[in-house]
Design a protein around this motif. Structure first.
Motif, PDB file in Angstrom:
ATOM      1  N   LYS A   1      -7.305  -5.988  -3.176  1.00  0.00           N
ATOM      2  CA  LYS A   1      -7.094  -5.854  -1.732  1.00  0.00           C
ATOM      3  C   LYS A   1      -6.222  -6.993  -1.211  1.00  0.00           C
ATOM      4  O   LYS A   1      -5.403  -6.794  -0.315  1.00  0.00           O
ATOM      5  CB  LYS A   1      -8.440  -5.823  -0.999  1.00  0.00           C
ATOM      6  N   ARG A   2      -6.381  -8.190  -1.801  1.00  0.00           N
ATOM      7  CA  ARG A   2      -5.543  -9.317  -1.400  1.00  0.00           C
ATOM      8  C   ARG A   2      -4.078  -9.028  -1.736  1.00  0.00           C
ATOM      9  O   ARG A   2      -3.184  -9.325  -0.946  1.00  0.00           O
ATOM     10  CB  ARG A   2      -6.012 -10.583  -2.121  1.00  0.00           C
ATOM     11  N   ALA A   3      -3.850  -8.426  -2.912  1.00  0.00           N
ATOM     12  CA  ALA A   3      -2.482  -8.059  -3.310  1.00  0.00           C
ATOM     13  C   ALA A   3      -1.910  -7.028  -2.346  1.00  0.00           C
ATOM     14  O   ALA A   3      -0.744  -7.115  -1.935  1.00  0.00           O
ATOM     15  CB  ALA A   3      -2.466  -7.512  -4.737  1.00  0.00           C
ATOM     16  N   TYR A   4      -2.748  -6.044  -1.934  1.00  0.00           N
ATOM     17  CA  TYR A   4      -2.288  -5.035  -0.973  1.00  0.00           C
ATOM     18  C   TYR A   4      -1.926  -5.687   0.365  1.00  0.00           C
ATOM     19  O   TYR A   4      -0.880  -5.396   0.955  1.00  0.00           O
ATOM     20  CB  TYR A   4      -3.359  -3.959  -0.750  1.00  0.00           C
ATOM     21  N   SER A   5      -2.799  -6.579   0.847  1.00  0.00           N
ATOM     22  CA  SER A   5      -2.561  -7.240   2.141  1.00  0.00           C
ATOM     23  C   SER A   5      -1.254  -8.032   2.112  1.00  0.00           C
ATOM     24  O   SER A   5      -0.480  -8.021   3.072  1.00  0.00           O
ATOM     25  CB  SER A   5      -3.719  -8.177   2.488  1.00  0.00           C
TER      26      SER A   5
ATOM     27  N   MET B   1       1.727   6.987 -11.397  1.00  0.00           N
ATOM     28  CA  MET B   1       0.992   6.152 -10.437  1.00  0.00           C
ATOM     29  C   MET B   1       1.522   6.444  -9.032  1.00  0.00           C
ATOM     30  O   MET B   1       2.719   6.686  -8.856  1.00  0.00           O
ATOM     31  CB  MET B   1       1.187   4.664 -10.763  1.00  0.00           C
ATOM     32  N   GLU B   2       0.618   6.421  -8.057  1.00  0.00           N
ATOM     33  CA  GLU B   2       0.985   6.787  -6.681  1.00  0.00           C
ATOM     34  C   GLU B   2       0.565   5.682  -5.707  1.00  0.00           C
ATOM     35  O   GLU B   2      -0.419   5.821  -4.972  1.00  0.00           O
ATOM     36  CB  GLU B   2       0.322   8.121  -6.313  1.00  0.00           C
ATOM     37  N   PRO B   3       1.326   4.583  -5.690  1.00  0.00           N
ATOM     38  CA  PRO B   3       0.968   3.476  -4.794  1.00  0.00           C
ATOM     39  C   PRO B   3       0.990   3.866  -3.319  1.00  0.00           C
ATOM     40  O   PRO B   3       0.311   3.245  -2.500  1.00  0.00           O
ATOM     41  CB  PRO B   3       2.020   2.404  -5.109  1.00  0.00           C
ATOM     42  N   ASN B   4       1.759   4.905  -2.970  1.00  0.00           N
ATOM     43  CA  ASN B   4       1.794   5.363  -1.576  1.00  0.00           C
ATOM     44  C   ASN B   4       0.406   5.846  -1.129  1.00  0.00           C
ATOM     45  O   ASN B   4      -0.005   5.648   0.018  1.00  0.00           O
ATOM     46  CB  ASN B   4       2.830   6.482  -1.396  1.00  0.00           C
ATOM     47  N   LEU B   5      -0.345   6.460  -2.071  1.00  0.00           N
ATOM     48  CA  LEU B   5      -1.707   6.912  -1.749  1.00  0.00           C
ATOM     49  C   LEU B   5      -2.663   5.727  -1.621  1.00  0.00           C
ATOM     50  O   LEU B   5      -3.612   5.767  -0.846  1.00  0.00           O
ATOM     51  CB  LEU B   5      -2.214   7.880  -2.833  1.00  0.00           C
ATOM     52  N   VAL B   6      -2.398   4.667  -2.391  1.00  0.00           N
ATOM     53  CA  VAL B   6      -3.205   3.449  -2.293  1.00  0.00           C
ATOM     54  C   VAL B   6      -2.996   2.818  -0.917  1.00  0.00           C
ATOM     55  O   VAL B   6      -3.942   2.358  -0.277  1.00  0.00           O
ATOM     56  CB  VAL B   6      -2.827   2.440  -3.411  1.00  0.00           C
ATOM     57  N   VAL B   7      -1.745   2.831  -0.456  1.00  0.00           N
ATOM     58  CA  VAL B   7      -1.424   2.302   0.877  1.00  0.00           C
ATOM     59  C   VAL B   7      -2.157   3.113   1.944  1.00  0.00           C
ATOM     60  O   VAL B   7      -2.746   2.559   2.883  1.00  0.00           O
ATOM     61  CB  VAL B   7       0.103   2.334   1.119  1.00  0.00           C
ATOM     62  N   GLU B   8      -2.161   4.432   1.790  1.00  0.00           N
ATOM     63  CA  GLU B   8      -2.869   5.310   2.738  1.00  0.00           C
ATOM     64  C   GLU B   8      -4.365   5.000   2.724  1.00  0.00           C
ATOM     65  O   GLU B   8      -5.027   4.995   3.761  1.00  0.00           O
ATOM     66  CB  GLU B   8      -2.635   6.780   2.394  1.00  0.00           C
ATOM     67  N   PHE B   9      -4.916   4.749   1.527  1.00  0.00           N
ATOM     68  CA  PHE B   9      -6.349   4.456   1.384  1.00  0.00           C
ATOM     69  C   PHE B   9      -6.728   3.217   2.193  1.00  0.00           C
ATOM     70  O   PHE B   9      -7.712   3.214   2.931  1.00  0.00           O
ATOM     71  CB  PHE B   9      -6.695   4.255  -0.084  1.00  0.00           C
ATOM     72  N   TYR B  10      -5.930   2.162   2.055  1.00  0.00           N
ATOM     73  CA  TYR B  10      -6.273   0.900   2.724  1.00  0.00           C
ATOM     74  C   TYR B  10      -5.889   0.874   4.200  1.00  0.00           C
ATOM     75  O   TYR B  10      -6.424   0.073   4.949  1.00  0.00           O
ATOM     76  CB  TYR B  10      -5.597  -0.268   2.011  1.00  0.00           C
ATOM     77  N   SER B  11      -4.960   1.742   4.596  1.00  0.00           N
ATOM     78  CA  SER B  11      -4.530   1.698   5.999  1.00  0.00           C
ATOM     79  C   SER B  11      -5.263   2.729   6.865  1.00  0.00           C
ATOM     80  O   SER B  11      -4.881   2.997   7.986  1.00  0.00           O
ATOM     81  CB  SER B  11      -3.004   1.930   6.081  1.00  0.00           C
ATOM     82  N   ARG B  12      -6.325   3.305   6.323  1.00  0.00           N
ATOM     83  CA  ARG B  12      -7.106   4.291   7.104  1.00  0.00           C
ATOM     84  C   ARG B  12      -7.717   3.636   8.338  1.00  0.00           C
ATOM     85  O   ARG B  12      -8.154   2.493   8.301  1.00  0.00           O
ATOM     86  CB  ARG B  12      -8.258   4.834   6.244  1.00  0.00           C
TER      87      ARG B  12
END
Length: 204
Positions: free
Chosen positions: A71-75, A193-204
């Protein structure tokens, strides 16, 4: 350091894909999920379920890094300029254990992490035992003399199942240079791999 909480191939069964591209993967023989009901037809996943699977797959591929680290990497990726998904992949590929794995110094991401934590890897000539250390463009990663003779390392270097990507340039058998931060298309993932979906997951 992240401790593996379950057998690495359980991720393959759960996802129904050979996430690590290894010939030993149970998915090569059993394409259905684990458990007594694994062969039943799966129900349709919700949007949340699809995003969660994408996150679990990407997080698991990098050795099941902790949720806090991921999550820190995503932020951090979200704060950077440009596409957040691409930024996230770039940050994950800059981890020291990932670069050691890409350099074919270790057969798996977990073996790469172990090599680092046991002090067998040097960054620009200085010993480093922190697997999550971020590598910069131009950094040189070298294997220690003792590690070069380890059966694990020799096995990894002889693997035909994956090649060293363009952004990790070898100089002999025990040294590589990280030349640039890769984009999603350049990273040799065995599965999509679908990082765009990971972005959607965390930006809900």
């Amino acid at each position: 350091m992240s401790k593996r909480s379950s057998a690495k191939y359980k991720l393959d069964r759960r996802m129904g894909e050979n996430v690590f591209g290894r010939p030993k993967s149970p998915v090569n023989k059993r394409e259905y999920g684990p458990g007594q009901h694994g062969q039943r037809r799966k129900g349709k996943l919700s949007d949340f379920g699809i995003q969660l699977r994408a996150k679990q797959k990407l997080k698991g591929y990098y050795g099941d890094v902790t949720e806090k680290q991921f999550k820190r990497a995503y932020s951090e990726a979200a704060r950077m300029k440009g596409d957040t998904g691409q930024n996230l992949i770039g940050l994950l590929e800059r981890r020291l254990d990932a670069v050691v794995y890409r350099a074919k110094f270790a057969p798996t991401i977990w073996a790469a992490r172990q090599l680092v934590s046991h002090g067998h890897v040097r960054v620009n000539g200085v010993k480093c035992n922190i697997a999550s250390r971020r590598i910069d463009v131009g950094d040189e990663i070298t294997l220690g003399a003792k590690a070069q003779e380890m059966a694990l390392v020799l096995e990894a270097q002889g693997l035909a199942e994956r090649d060293i990507p363009d952004y990790v340039v070898p100089d002999g058998a025990a040294k590589v240079t990280f030349t640039r931060v890769p984009t999603l298309d350049e990273v040799p993932y065995p599965v999509r791999m679908e990082p765009n979906l990971v972005v959607e997951f965390y930006s809900r």
